[in-house]
Write a protein that holds these residues in place. Structure first.
Motif, PDB file in Angstrom:
ATOM      1  N   UNK A   1       0.823  -1.207   0.000  1.00  0.00           N
ATOM      2  CA  UNK A   1       0.000   0.000   0.000  1.00  0.00           C
ATOM      3  C   UNK A   1       0.856   1.254   0.000  1.00  0.00           C
ATOM      4  N   UNK A   2       1.970   1.235   0.728  1.00  0.00           N
ATOM      5  CA  UNK A   2       2.879   2.379   0.713  1.00  0.00           C
ATOM      6  C   UNK A   2       3.499   2.571  -0.667  1.00  0.00           C
ATOM      7  N   UNK A   3       3.782   1.458  -1.366  1.00  0.00           N
ATOM      8  CA  UNK A   3       4.352   1.542  -2.713  1.00  0.00           C
ATOM      9  C   UNK A   3       3.351   2.174  -3.693  1.00  0.00           C
ATOM     10  N   UNK A   4       2.069   1.867  -3.507  1.00  0.00           N
ATOM     11  CA  UNK A   4       1.061   2.359  -4.441  1.00  0.00           C
ATOM     12  C   UNK A   4       0.609   3.789  -4.167  1.00  0.00           C
ATOM     13  N   UNK A   5       0.976   4.343  -2.997  1.00  0.00           N
ATOM     14  CA  UNK A   5       0.463   5.659  -2.633  1.00  0.00           C
ATOM     15  C   UNK A   5       0.898   6.742  -3.611  1.00  0.00           C
ATOM     16  N   UNK A   6       2.111   6.676  -4.088  1.00  0.00           N
ATOM     17  CA  UNK A   6       2.604   7.727  -4.975  1.00  0.00           C
ATOM     18  C   UNK A   6       2.412   7.447  -6.446  1.00  0.00           C
ATOM     19  N   UNK A   7       1.620   6.456  -6.818  1.00  0.00           N
ATOM     20  CA  UNK A   7       1.450   6.081  -8.222  1.00  0.00           C
ATOM     21  C   UNK A   7       0.185   6.707  -8.788  1.00  0.00           C
ATOM     22  N   UNK A   8       0.223   6.951 -10.081  1.00  0.00           N
ATOM     23  CA  UNK A   8      -0.931   7.485 -10.808  1.00  0.00           C
ATOM     24  C   UNK A   8      -1.483   6.380 -11.710  1.00  0.00           C
ATOM     25  N   UNK A   9      -2.755   6.057 -11.551  1.00  0.00           N
ATOM     26  CA  UNK A   9      -3.372   4.946 -12.270  1.00  0.00           C
ATOM     27  C   UNK A   9      -4.201   5.479 -13.444  1.00  0.00           C
ATOM     28  N   UNK A  10      -4.003   4.831 -14.599  1.00  0.00           N
ATOM     29  CA  UNK A  10      -4.758   5.163 -15.816  1.00  0.00           C
ATOM     30  C   UNK A  10      -5.284   3.859 -16.413  1.00  0.00           C
ATOM     31  N   UNK A  11      -6.580   3.771 -16.636  1.00  0.00           N
ATOM     32  CA  UNK A  11      -7.215   2.573 -17.156  1.00  0.00           C
ATOM     33  C   UNK A  11      -7.447   2.709 -18.664  1.00  0.00           C
ATOM     34  N   UNK A  12      -7.517   1.547 -19.325  1.00  0.00           N
ATOM     35  CA  UNK A  12      -7.808   1.543 -20.757  1.00  0.00           C
ATOM     36  C   UNK A  12      -9.256   1.955 -21.004  1.00  0.00           C
ATOM     37  N   UNK A  13      -9.469   2.730 -22.062  1.00  0.00           N
ATOM     38  CA  UNK A  13     -10.827   3.117 -22.436  1.00  0.00           C
ATOM     39  C   UNK A  13     -11.560   1.920 -23.035  1.00  0.00           C
ATOM     40  N   UNK A  14     -12.875   1.927 -22.923  1.00  0.00           N
ATOM     41  CA  UNK A  14     -13.664   0.792 -23.398  1.00  0.00           C
ATOM     42  C   UNK A  14     -13.576   0.634 -24.915  1.00  0.00           C
ATOM     43  N   UNK A  15     -13.456   1.729 -25.639  1.00  0.00           N
ATOM     44  CA  UNK A  15     -13.417   1.671 -27.103  1.00  0.00           C
ATOM     45  C   UNK A  15     -12.230   2.467 -27.636  1.00  0.00           C
ATOM     46  N   UNK A  16     -11.066   2.295 -27.005  1.00  0.00           N
ATOM     47  CA  UNK A  16      -9.881   3.020 -27.415  1.00  0.00           C
ATOM     48  C   UNK A  16      -9.281   2.473 -28.703  1.00  0.00           C
ATOM     49  N   UNK A  17      -8.241   3.132 -29.223  1.00  0.00           N
ATOM     50  CA  UNK A  17      -7.593   2.662 -30.463  1.00  0.00           C
ATOM     51  C   UNK A  17      -6.900   1.322 -30.259  1.00  0.00           C
ATOM     52  N   UNK A  18      -6.894   0.508 -31.299  1.00  0.00           N
ATOM     53  CA  UNK A  18      -6.344  -0.845 -31.248  1.00  0.00           C
ATOM     54  C   UNK A  18      -5.061  -0.895 -32.066  1.00  0.00           C
ATOM     55  N   UNK A  19      -4.041  -1.562 -31.527  1.00  0.00           N
ATOM     56  CA  UNK A  19      -2.774  -1.719 -32.233  1.00  0.00           C
ATOM     57  C   UNK A  19      -2.890  -2.825 -33.279  1.00  0.00           C
ATOM     58  N   UNK A  20      -2.386  -2.565 -34.458  1.00  0.00           N
ATOM     59  CA  UNK A  20      -2.416  -3.549 -35.540  1.00  0.00           C
ATOM     60  C   UNK A  20      -1.118  -4.346 -35.515  1.00  0.00           C
TER      61      UNK A  20
END
Length: 741
Positions: free
Chosen positions: A230-249
Motif C-alpha cells: 500500500x505504501x508503494x502504491x500511494x505515490x502512483x498514478x493509475x490510468x485505465x484503458x478506455x472501453x473503445x480506445x484505439x487498437x494496435x495492428x
C-alpha cells in the motif's frame, strides 16, 4: 586366509622375513592413509566451524551496529549541529574582559546540562530546543558586553578614542553573532522539515495499521507485506484503458489480464501482489524474507501490448484482443486467440463467459462475442456476395490424443494428406445460422471436457479446448478459420509431484505443447521457412494458423493477484514476455539476439542416416521435436543435459505406439469376426454327407495360420509397448522439474 597360505608356501626364513616386512609396510601405509583422512576431516571440520563462527559474529556485529546507530543517531545530530554553530562563532569572538569569560563558562555549563536533558527529549522537542538555544546566542553576547562595561570603572577615565574602539568591536561581534544565527536557522529548518516528514510517515503508517485493525488484519502474517504494498502504491498514478480506445495492428499481440480476489482469498486476507498502473505495465510485488528474517518486496516489471486490471469487463478485453482478428478470416486468413494461465485465473471466465451466482453467461464470453461479430460481418454487402457459410467445431487435446466434444467425446486421429495438410479424421463440423445454436453447442462441449486435480488446484483443466469458427464457400472450400483456444492450466505443465503415469503423460504433453507453441509463434513472427508444428499435437492441429502471410495471433495471459499464486503468476508473465520477445526483432536488439538455429540444414541432416542415405523410417514428429529442443538449447531456454528432450521423446513415442496397438487390436477383432464366419461355414460344410475332408483340413489350417500370425504380430507390438512404457518411467525419474518458460 591369504596370509597363512602365503606363509605356508614360503619355505625359507629369508623369504618369510621379507614377507613380514612387506606386511608391515602395507600396514604402515594403511595407517598413514587413515591418519591423512582423519587430518582432512579435522581440517574440514575446523573450516566449517570457523565459517559458522564468522557468520554468527557478522550477524551479531550487524545487529549491534544497528542498535548503536539507532541510539546514537539523535545524539550525533545534536552534537554536529552544536559543533557547526561553535565553528561559525569562534572567528568572531574576541576577548572583552574577564566577565565575558565568566559568562561564556556559565553559558557552556548551561549548554552541557541542557544537552544532557535533550538526549532524552523527543525528536520534535529537541529540535525546538536547539532552535531556541541558537536564537539566544546573540542575547548572551549582549549580556556579556553589558557585564564587561561596569566591571572596569577605571576604563571610564580612558581616552574617548579607546571607548569608541571598544564600542565598534562590540557592534561587530553582535553583527557576526546575528549572521551566524541566521545561517544556523537554515540547518534548523532542514532538520525540522525532516522531522515533520518522518512524523507524517509514521502517522500514515499508524493510520494504515488502524485501518487494518478495523478490518481484523492485526494477526494476519501478511500485514507487513500489505503495508509495504500500500505504501508503494500511494505515490502512483493509475490510468485505465478506455472501453473503445484505439487498437494496435500487430501480427502477434500479447496482453495480460488480472482477475479480482475471490471470496476465499478475501476471507484469508491474502494480499493483492499485482499492480497495473496503466494499460501496458504490470508490476508483481513478490514477498520475500532475508536470512535475518527481514521482510521485503522484490518488484518485477513487465510490459505488454495491453494490461487489463480487475475492473476491466469481457467486452473491453474482446475489443482489444479478438475483435481485430475477426476481419482476418473474411480476408482468407487464419486467426488464433489463446487464453493462457493457471487454473482459476479466469480463462474460462474470459473465453466462455462471465459467472453470476454459479451460472455462466456464455453470451458475454469471447467465444460468443466473436461468433456474433462473424454473423454481423457476413451480412455486409462486400461479404454477402461471397455466399459464405459459417460452421463450428469443438474438440479437446488430452494427453496427446484428440477427442470430439460435439460427438460424445469420440477419439479422433490426426493425419497428414498428400498435400501435407493436417486433417482431423471424423471431426464434427456443425453448420450454424445464429448465436443461440453456437451457445448450445458450447454448453454441450463444456460439460464433457476433462478436468482433474494438481498440486496447485483441485479442479484443473487437463486438456486444451479448441473452438473453431470456420468460413466455407458454397463449394465447401475453406475461406477462413478463427481458432479460440482455452489452454490447460499451466501448473500441470510442470507438475511432477505425482508419480502416476497418467499425470506424467498429461504434464509431458502440456509442457511439450507450450514449448512448441512458443516456437511456432516465433516462426510466425519472424517468417521462418520451417515451423516445428509436429512437435506437439496442439501445434499440429493448428498448423494452418502458423503458416501464410495472412495469419495473426493473440495471447491473453491470465494471472491471479493473490500471494499464494505469486509463483504461478510470475511463470505466466515470463512465458508471455518470452512470447512477446519472439516477435519481429527490433534494430536495437539485433546485436543481442541469440544465434539463429538453421532448421533447414537440421531437417536435411535428420532425414539422412550416418552413411548419407535417406532414413525413411524416421518419425517426422521426432524430427520436429529434435529441432525444437535444439532451437531452445541454442537460446538457453532448456538445459544441455537432454533429460527433458528424452522425456518428451519417450512420451511422444508412447502416444504414437499406443495408437498403433489400438488400431491393430481393433483390426484383429474385425478380422476375427470375419474368420468366425468362415469357421461357421467350414463347420456347416463338414456336417454334410459329401464333405471334402482334404479341403476342410486345408482351409482350417489356413484360417489357423492367419489367426496365429495376427495374434503373434499383436503380441510383438504389445511387447514393444511394454518395453517403451518401462523406458518412459525410467526417463521420467531423471527429470526433476519440467520447464515451459
Amino acid at each position: 586366509m591369504l596370509v597363512p597360505r602365503l606363509w605356508l608356501m614360503v619355505k625359507f626364513p629369508i623369504q618369510r622375513q621379507l614377507l613380514l616386512l612387506m606386511l608391515l609396510l602395507v600396514l604402515l601405509l594403511m595407517l598413514l592413509v587413515l591418519l591423512l583422512m582423519l587430518l582432512v576431516m579435522l581440517l574440514l571440520l575446523i573450516i566449517m566451524l570457523r565459517h559458522m563462527m564468522l557468520l554468527l559474529l557478522l550477524l551479531r556485529l550487524k545487529r549491534a551496529r544497528e542498535m548503536l546507530n539507532s541510539v546514537l543517531r539523535p545524539v550525533k545530530s545534536v552534537l554536529l549541529l552544536l559543533l557547526l554553530l561553535w565553528q561559525r562563532q569562534m572567528p568572531q569572538m574576541q576577548p572583552q574582559a574577564s566577565a565575558v569569560h565568566v559568562a561564556a563558562a556559565a553559558a557552556a555549563a548551561a549548554k552541557k546540562q541542557e544537552s544532557r536533558k535533550s538526549a532524552i527529549m523527543p525528536s520534535s522537542k529537541r529540535v525546538s530546543e536547539i532552535g531556541r538555544r541558537v536564537s539566544d546566542v546573540g542575547g548572551a553576547r549582549q549580556s556579556a558586553a553589558s557585564v564587561a562595561s561596569p566591571a572596569a570603572p577605571a576604563a571610564a577615565a580612558a581616552p574617548s578614542s579607546a571607548a569608541a574602539g571598544n564600542a565598534n568591536a562590540n557592534a561587530n561581534a553582535n553583527a557576526a553573532a546575528a549572521a551566524a544565527a541566521r545561517k544556523a536557522s537554515k540547518c534548523v529548518q532542514e532538520v525540522q522539515r525532516m522531522a515533520d516528514k518522518r512524523e507524517a510517515r509514521r502517522q500514515a503508517q499508524q493510520d494504515r495499521r488502524g485501518d487494518m485493525a478495523a478490518r481484523g488484519l492485526t494477526n494476519n502474517p501478511n500485514v507487513d507485506f500489505i503495508d509495504m504494498i500500500e505504501e508503494f502504491r500511494e505515490g502512483m498514478e493509475f490510468r485505465h484503458l478506455a472501453k473503445d480506445g484505439p487498437v494496435k495492428e500487430n501480427r502477434i499481440t500479447v496482453c495480460v489480464r488480472k482477475r479480482p480476489l475471490n471470496g476465499k482469498e478475501l476471507a484469508s486476507a491474502d494480499p493483492d501482489v499485482i499492480t497495473m498502473p496503466d494499460g501496458e505495465v504490470t508490476l508483481v510485488h513478490e514477498p520475500k524474507v532475508k536470512v535475518d528474517l527481514t521482510k521485503f518486496l522484490e518488484n518485477h516489471n513487465f510490459r505488454f501490448d495491453y494490461s487489463f486490471d480487475e475492473t476491466t469487463a469481457n467486452a473491453t478485453v474482446y475489443h482489444y484482443t479478438a475483435a481485430p482478428l475477426v476481419k482476418t478470416i473474411f480476408d482468407q486468413g487464419m486467426a488464433t486467440c489463446f487464453a493462457y494461465g493457471q487454473t482459476g485465473s479466469g480463462k474460462t471466465h474470459t473465453m466462455g463467459g462471465e459467472f453470476s451466482g454459479g451460472v455462466q453467461n456464455a453470451a458475454k464470453g469471447i467465444y460468443a462475442l466473436a461468433t456474433a461479430d462473424v454473423f454481423n460481418l457476413i451480412k455486409l454487402p462486400e461479404h454477402k456476395a461471397k455466399n459464405l457459410c459459417v460452421s463450428v467445431s469443438f474438440f479437446e487435446i488430452y494427453g496427446g490424443k484428440v477427442f470430439d466434444l460435439l460427438n460424445e467425446q469420440k477419439r479422433l486421429r490426426v493425419l497428414e494428406d498428400a498435400k501435407s495438410m493436417v486433417q482431423i479424421v471424423g471431426l464434427s463440423e456443425k453448420v450454424v445460422t445464429n448465436l443461440a445454436e453456437v451457445l448450445a453447442l458450447l454448453d454441450a462441449g463444456n460439460r464433457v471436457r476433462a478436468s482433474g486435480t494438481t498440486s496447485a488446484n483441485q479442479n484443473s483443466s487437463r486438456s486444451h479446448a479448441v473452438f473453431q469458427i470456420i468460413l466455407r464457400t458454397a463449394k465447401k472450400k475453406l475461406h477462413g478459420k478463427f481458432s479460440l483456444i482455452d489452454l490447460a492450466g499451466n501448473e500441470r505443465g510442470a507438475d511432477t509431484a505425482n508419480s502416476d503415469r497418467q499425470t506424467r503423460m498429461e504434464g509431458a504433453e502440456i509442457n511439450k505443447s507450450l514449448l512448441a507453441l512458443k516456437e511456432c509463434i516465433r516462426a510466425l513472427g519472424r517468417n521462418k521457412a520451417h515451423t516445428p508444428f509436429r512437435a506437439s499435437k496442439l501445434t499440429q492441429v493448428l498448423r494452418d494458423s502458423f503458416v501464410g502471410s495472412n495469419a495473426r495471433t493473440c495471447m491473453i495471459a491470465m494471472i491471479s493477484p493473490s500471494r499464494s499464486s505469486c509463483e504461478h503468476s510470475l511463470n505466466t508473465l515470463r512465458y508471455a514476455d518470452r512470447v512477446k520477445e519472439l516477435g519481429p526483432a527490433r534494430p536495437k536488439d539485433a546485436g543481442d539476439a541469440a544465434p539463429e538455429f538453421d532448421e533447414e540444414d537440421e531437417e536435411e541432416n535428420d532425414d539422412k542416416s550416418d552413411d548419407g542415405k535417406m532414413n525413411l523410417g524416421a518419425s517426422m514428429a521426432d524430427a520436429d521435436l529434435k529441432r525444437l529442443h535444439q532451437s531452445l538449447r541454442s537460446r538457453g531456454d532448456v538445459g544441455d543435459d537432454g533429460e527433458i528432450f528424452q522425456f518428451h521423446q519417450a512420451a511422444t513415442q508412447v502416444v504414437e505406439l499406443e495408437e498403433l496397438v489400438v488400431e491393430e487390436h481393433r483390426a484383429l477383432v474385425q478380422a476375427e469376426r470375419e474368420m468366425l464366419k468362415e469357421d461357421d461355414a467350414l463347420l456347416n460344410k463338414v456336417d454334410q454327407v459329401d464333405n471334402d475332408m482334404d479341403g476342410y483340413v486345408q482351409r482350417l489350417d489356413d484360417v489357423l495360420d492367419r489367426k496365429l500370425k495376427a495374434l503373434m504380430d499383436l503380441k510383438e507390438r504389445v511387447h514393444d509397448f511394454k518395453q517403451l512404457l518401462k523406458q518412459e518411467e525410467a526417463t521420467s525419474k531423471q527429470v526433476k522439474q519440467l520447464r515451459y518458460i
